[in-house]
Design an enzyme around this catalytic site. Structure first.
Site, PDB file in Angstrom:
ATOM      1  N   PHE A 159       0.618  -0.873  -0.007  1.00 32.86           N
ATOM      2  CA  PHE A 159      -0.452  -0.299  -0.260  1.00 32.86           C
ATOM      3  C   PHE A 159       0.442   0.961   0.240  1.00 32.86           C
ATOM      4  O   PHE A 159      -0.222   2.478  -0.694  1.00 32.86           O
ATOM      5  CB  PHE A 159      -0.713  -0.286   0.877  1.00 32.86           C
ATOM      6  CG  PHE A 159      -0.496   0.735   2.616  1.00 32.86           C
ATOM      7  CD1 PHE A 159       0.201   1.561   2.815  1.00 32.86           C
ATOM      8  CD2 PHE A 159       0.348  -0.165   3.530  1.00 32.86           C
ATOM      9  CE1 PHE A 159       0.508   2.203   4.296  1.00 32.86           C
ATOM     10  CE2 PHE A 159       1.128   0.229   4.489  1.00 32.86           C
ATOM     11  CZ  PHE A 159       1.257   1.352   4.366  1.00 32.86           C
ATOM     12  N   LYS A 183      -1.407  -6.919  -9.307  1.00 32.06           N
ATOM     13  CA  LYS A 183      -2.344  -7.475  -7.985  1.00 32.06           C
ATOM     14  C   LYS A 183      -1.988  -6.437  -7.066  1.00 32.06           C
ATOM     15  O   LYS A 183      -1.156  -6.502  -6.610  1.00 32.06           O
ATOM     16  CB  LYS A 183      -1.630  -8.783  -7.674  1.00 32.06           C
ATOM     17  CG  LYS A 183      -3.362  -9.326  -6.839  1.00 32.06           C
ATOM     18  CD  LYS A 183      -3.948  -8.355  -5.492  1.00 32.06           C
ATOM     19  CE  LYS A 183      -3.255  -8.123  -3.963  1.00 32.06           C
ATOM     20  NZ  LYS A 183      -3.659  -7.645  -3.137  1.00 32.06           N
ATOM     21  N   GLU A 186      -4.919  -3.579  -1.550  1.00 27.33           N
ATOM     22  CA  GLU A 186      -6.670  -3.507  -1.921  1.00 27.33           C
ATOM     23  C   GLU A 186      -6.915  -2.357  -1.161  1.00 27.33           C
ATOM     24  O   GLU A 186      -7.996  -2.009  -1.042  1.00 27.33           O
ATOM     25  CB  GLU A 186      -7.038  -4.866  -1.232  1.00 27.33           C
ATOM     26  CG  GLU A 186      -6.860  -5.046   0.399  1.00 27.33           C
ATOM     27  CD  GLU A 186      -5.578  -5.701   0.477  1.00 27.33           C
ATOM     28  OE1 GLU A 186      -4.283  -5.609  -0.627  1.00 27.33           O
ATOM     29  OE2 GLU A 186      -5.379  -6.624   1.913  1.00 27.33           O
ATOM     30  N   SER A 236       5.754  -6.956   2.978  1.00 33.43           N
ATOM     31  CA  SER A 236       5.784  -7.384   4.753  1.00 33.43           C
ATOM     32  C   SER A 236       6.895  -8.854   4.453  1.00 33.43           C
ATOM     33  O   SER A 236       6.596 -10.039   3.344  1.00 33.43           O
ATOM     34  CB  SER A 236       4.657  -7.563   5.124  1.00 33.43           C
ATOM     35  OG  SER A 236       4.261  -8.269   5.279  1.00 33.43           O
ATOM     36  N   CYS A 291       9.644   1.659   3.810  1.00 29.40           N
ATOM     37  CA  CYS A 291      10.473   0.597   3.427  1.00 29.40           C
ATOM     38  C   CYS A 291      11.882   0.909   3.803  1.00 29.40           C
ATOM     39  O   CYS A 291      12.527   0.622   4.510  1.00 29.40           O
ATOM     40  CB  CYS A 291      10.141  -0.123   2.698  1.00 29.40           C
ATOM     41  SG  CYS A 291      11.095  -0.039   0.937  1.00 29.40           S
ATOM     42  N   GLU A 391       8.621  -3.955  12.625  1.00 33.08           N
ATOM     43  CA  GLU A 391       8.752  -3.092  12.060  1.00 33.08           C
ATOM     44  C   GLU A 391       7.346  -2.536  12.926  1.00 33.08           C
ATOM     45  O   GLU A 391       6.382  -2.474  12.381  1.00 33.08           O
ATOM     46  CB  GLU A 391       8.367  -3.538  10.845  1.00 33.08           C
ATOM     47  CG  GLU A 391       8.840  -2.161   9.540  1.00 33.08           C
ATOM     48  CD  GLU A 391       8.339  -3.097   8.003  1.00 33.08           C
ATOM     49  OE1 GLU A 391       8.285  -3.944   7.613  1.00 33.08           O
ATOM     50  OE2 GLU A 391       8.876  -2.151   6.682  1.00 33.08           O
TER      51      GLU A 391
HETATM   52  P1  NAD Z   1       1.857  -6.400   2.777  1.00 35.57           P
HETATM   53  O1  NAD Z   1       2.697  -7.377   2.957  1.00 35.57           O
HETATM   54  O2  NAD Z   1       0.414  -6.622   4.206  1.00 35.57           O
HETATM   55  O3  NAD Z   1       0.860  -6.372   1.908  1.00 35.57           O
HETATM   56  C1  NAD Z   1       1.419  -6.601   0.277  1.00 35.57           C
HETATM   57  C2  NAD Z   1       0.700  -7.129  -1.000  1.00 35.57           C
HETATM   58  O4  NAD Z   1       0.565  -8.585  -0.359  1.00 35.57           O
HETATM   59  C3  NAD Z   1      -0.523  -6.587  -0.957  1.00 35.57           C
HETATM   60  O5  NAD Z   1      -1.001  -7.137  -2.407  1.00 35.57           O
HETATM   61  C4  NAD Z   1      -2.121  -7.976   0.046  1.00 35.57           C
HETATM   62  O6  NAD Z   1      -2.934  -7.802  -0.339  1.00 35.57           O
HETATM   63  C5  NAD Z   1      -0.976  -9.338   0.156  1.00 35.57           C
HETATM   64  N1  NAD Z   1      -1.509  -9.268   0.940  1.00 35.57           N
HETATM   65  C6  NAD Z   1      -1.692  -9.400   2.659  1.00 35.57           C
HETATM   66  N2  NAD Z   1      -1.622 -10.102   3.248  1.00 35.57           N
HETATM   67  C7  NAD Z   1      -1.882 -11.464   2.503  1.00 35.57           C
HETATM   68  C8  NAD Z   1      -1.568 -11.931   2.609  1.00 35.57           C
HETATM   69  N3  NAD Z   1      -2.169 -13.071   3.875  1.00 35.57           N
HETATM   70  N4  NAD Z   1      -1.602 -14.094   1.724  1.00 35.57           N
HETATM   71  C9  NAD Z   1      -1.070 -13.503   0.391  1.00 35.57           C
HETATM   72  N5  NAD Z   1      -1.000 -12.146   0.180  1.00 35.57           N
HETATM   73  C10 NAD Z   1      -1.511 -10.828   1.443  1.00 35.57           C
HETATM   74  O7  NAD Z   1       2.332  -5.303   2.994  1.00 35.57           O
HETATM   75  P2  NAD Z   1       1.943  -3.766   3.586  1.00 35.57           P
HETATM   76  O8  NAD Z   1       1.098  -2.968   4.918  1.00 35.57           O
HETATM   77  O9  NAD Z   1       1.238  -3.747   1.944  1.00 35.57           O
HETATM   78  O10 NAD Z   1       3.213  -3.106   3.031  1.00 35.57           O
HETATM   79  C11 NAD Z   1       3.743  -2.125   3.782  1.00 35.57           C
HETATM   80  C12 NAD Z   1       5.187  -3.301   3.729  1.00 35.57           C
HETATM   81  O11 NAD Z   1       5.598  -3.785   2.849  1.00 35.57           O
HETATM   82  C13 NAD Z   1       6.091  -3.034   4.871  1.00 35.57           C
HETATM   83  O12 NAD Z   1       6.510  -4.284   6.105  1.00 35.57           O
HETATM   84  C14 NAD Z   1       7.074  -2.509   4.335  1.00 35.57           C
HETATM   85  O13 NAD Z   1       8.844  -2.469   5.253  1.00 35.57           O
HETATM   86  C15 NAD Z   1       7.287  -3.091   3.083  1.00 35.57           C
HETATM   87  N6  NAD Z   1       7.762  -2.644   1.417  1.00 35.57           N
HETATM   88  C16 NAD Z   1       8.897  -3.296   1.640  1.00 35.57           C
HETATM   89  C17 NAD Z   1       9.740  -2.706   0.831  1.00 35.57           C
HETATM   90  C18 NAD Z   1      11.123  -2.907   0.221  1.00 35.57           C
HETATM   91  O14 NAD Z   1      11.429  -2.658  -1.281  1.00 35.57           O
HETATM   92  N7  NAD Z   1      11.322  -4.070   0.424  1.00 35.57           N
HETATM   93  C19 NAD Z   1       9.266  -1.495  -0.140  1.00 35.57           C
HETATM   94  C20 NAD Z   1       7.928  -1.003   0.187  1.00 35.57           C
HETATM   95  C21 NAD Z   1       6.929  -1.887   1.350  1.00 35.57           C
END
Ligand code: NAD
Length: 506
Positions: A159, A183, A186, A236, A291, A391
């Protein structure tokens, strides 16, 4: 606000993109997209059905048959047009992003701009997707490589950068000759969808770019789908690890950029004013939802006396809706994130850290319902405390102490995450020592958020990354292509010879 319900007739719905058409989902599960500064309902996003995911992949598979043979110059020119369209629509894109995600308008433009840079890079594909050739590897034999696209690739995005991160993925995948299923998060898919509309307007053919929305079930369907060859994930660590394990088990090529706990070392010889400015910007900008945000500053020796000045600097930041001029810190993305960050602040106090600045429940006139948390500073933070181990993904800076650069480097390398880090110093020797010994992907020297520009690749160490190759830059050309090695000989009198029963080329 996180409830999933069927859309009421008057609320806008976010469409799927399948076969070049924006279509209404037949989903029974929908989620609200809410302005985090006001709680205004903006739209509803569907959790696509299995049949819709299959239709998106089928459309990408069919489009691949012609797209893979499209001349490289024709592919490049689409992205030249695309970068122009993004520039022309920058203000609108930033406004959509701020409404659904919360970050300030200038920062939203930055989000779009960092993605635009990757689109510009995609337009240079003619110089990037080049094989190698060795002449006369044996008598009359030449060997060369071709870098061919894989087929249908997929992207799963978080997000916090709803413009930049989708733009890390689909332009490079498509320009190398693949087709794509995206994808988006959401939580804020609307700016991503506007970027997809512009991509079609730039000339991306029907079926080459497809979008499905959803959560766990849709992500799992992507991981398992037999016709998807590669997945790029950003999010994440927990979800990324799951995606990596599940999709590699299904035979896919996978790259996962994941969570972080970025430390900055502050040496006592650093330029104090510039360092404090950098720390405040990198810790509290985007309400800490980056991140690459600095979430721990390790103060070495005399730099431990700078805490009051850092707190004063943090207090100067203005909290408010991202649409208001002069605002530095916008709201957190959701009520759930607001509760989580407030809970972690409480936990930090309970664990014995010193709450040097408490940003909870700030007054934001006109936006009383917004998910605001102001800059928060904890001093005397130690490994083992929850605020150090987790985090936080909010505007919370943890200050830890070290007596030497060695101790600080040891602390950072002992942390499971290895996304980004920085050192602030005027000593070249200390900086070099740091970049040499630190086990973290992105390293800044007096640069707090060292996100690589697109001629390099984003990377990460340890728990922050799974997979060998990073997104964008040179590495992603390898990620999105299969190297084929061709060894060829054309017979004439000088190269003809008798039966050869050995492995050697003659
Ligand atoms: P998230 O992991 O909750 O969601 C990422 C994606 O996975 C979304 O599209 C979501 O719909 C999907 N998702 C969520 N729960 C899921 C599940 N149980 N099973 C399968 N898919 C699922 O992450 P977020 O909260 O949207 O973003 C923040 C996180 O992303 C932080 O940890 C941040 O550090 C990380 N991030 C990392 C980078 C990088 O380049 N290393 C860049 C941006 C964000």
């Amino acid at each position: 606000m996180d409830a999933t319900t069927t859309p009421a007739t008057k609320v806008a719905t976010v469409k799927l993109l399948i076969g070049g058409k924006f279509v209404e989902s037949k989903a029974t599960e929908w989620r609200d997209i809410v302005n985090p500064a006001t709680q205004e309902l903006l739209a509803k996003v569907p959790f696509a059905t299995p049949a819709e995911v299959d239709a998106a992949v089928a459309s990408a598979k069919e489009a691949f048959q012609t797209w893979r043979k499209t001349p490289i110059g024709a592919r490049a020119r689409i992205f030249l047009k695309y970068q122009q369209l993004i520039r022309e629509n920058m203000a609108e894109l930033a406004a959509i992003l701020t409404a659904e995600q919360g970050k300030t308008l200038p920062d939203a433009e930055g989000d779009v701009f960092r993605g635009l840079e990757v689109v510009e890079h995609a337009a240079a594909i003619g110089n990037l997707q080049l094989g190698e050739m060795a002449n006369n590897v044996a008598n009359g034999v030449d060997t060369y490589t071709v870098m061919q696209p894989l087929g249908v690739c997929a992207g799963i995005t978080p997000f916090n950068f709803p413009a930049m991160i989708p733009l890390w993925m689909f332009p490079m995948a498509i320009v190398t000759g693949n087709t794509f299923v995206l994808k988006p998060s959401e939580q804020d898919p609307m700016v991503t969808m506007r970027l997809c509309e512009l991509a079609l307007e730039a000339g991306i053919p029907a079926g080459v770019l497809n979008v499905v929305h959803g959560g766990e079930a849709v992500v799992n369907a992507i991981c398992d789908h037999k016709d998807i060859k590669a997945i790029s994930f950003v999010g994440s660590t927990k979800v990324g690890t799951h995606v990596y394990n599940r999709a590699t088990l299904a035979g896919k090529r996978v790259q996962c950029m994941m969570g972080a706990k970025n430390h900055a070392i502050v040496m006592p010889d650093a330029n104090k004013e510039q360092t404090l400015n950098a720390l405040a910007g990198a810790s509290f900008g985007a309400a800490g939802q980056r991140c690459m945000a600095v979430s721990v500053a390790v103060l070495v020796g005399e730099a431990q006396k700078w805490v009051p000045e850092l707190v004063e600097k943090a207090k100067t930041l203005r909290i408010g809706a991202g649409t208001e001029k002069g605002v530095d810190v916008g709201p957190l993305v959701s009520c759930a994130a607001y509760d989580r960050v407030n809970g972690l602040i409480e936990r930090g106090v309970a664990d014995g850290a010193t709450l040097a600045l408490d940003g909870r429940k700030p007054t934001v006139p006109g936006y009383e319902k917004g998910n605001f948390v102001g800059p928060t500073v904890f001093a005397d933070v130690k490994p083992g405390m929850t605020i150090y181990e987790q985090e936080i993904f909010g505007p919370v800076l943890c200050l830890a102490n070290a007596e030497s650069i060695d101790e600080a480097i040891e602390m950072i390398n002992a942390n499971p995450n290895g996304n980004g880090t920085a050192i602030f110093t005027q000593s070249g020797a200390a900086a070099r020592r740091f970049q040499e010994d630190i086990d973290v992907g992105q390293v800044g020297i007096n640069v707090p958020i060292p996100v690589p520009v697109p001629m390099f690749s984003f990377t990460g160490s340890r728990a922050s990354k799974l997979g060998d190759l990073g997104p964008y830059g040179k590495q992603v050309i390898l990620f999105y292509t299969q190297t084929k090695t061709v060894t060829e000989r054309w017979f004439d009198d000088s190269t003809a010879h008798g039966v050869n029963t050995t492995i050697s080329l003659k």
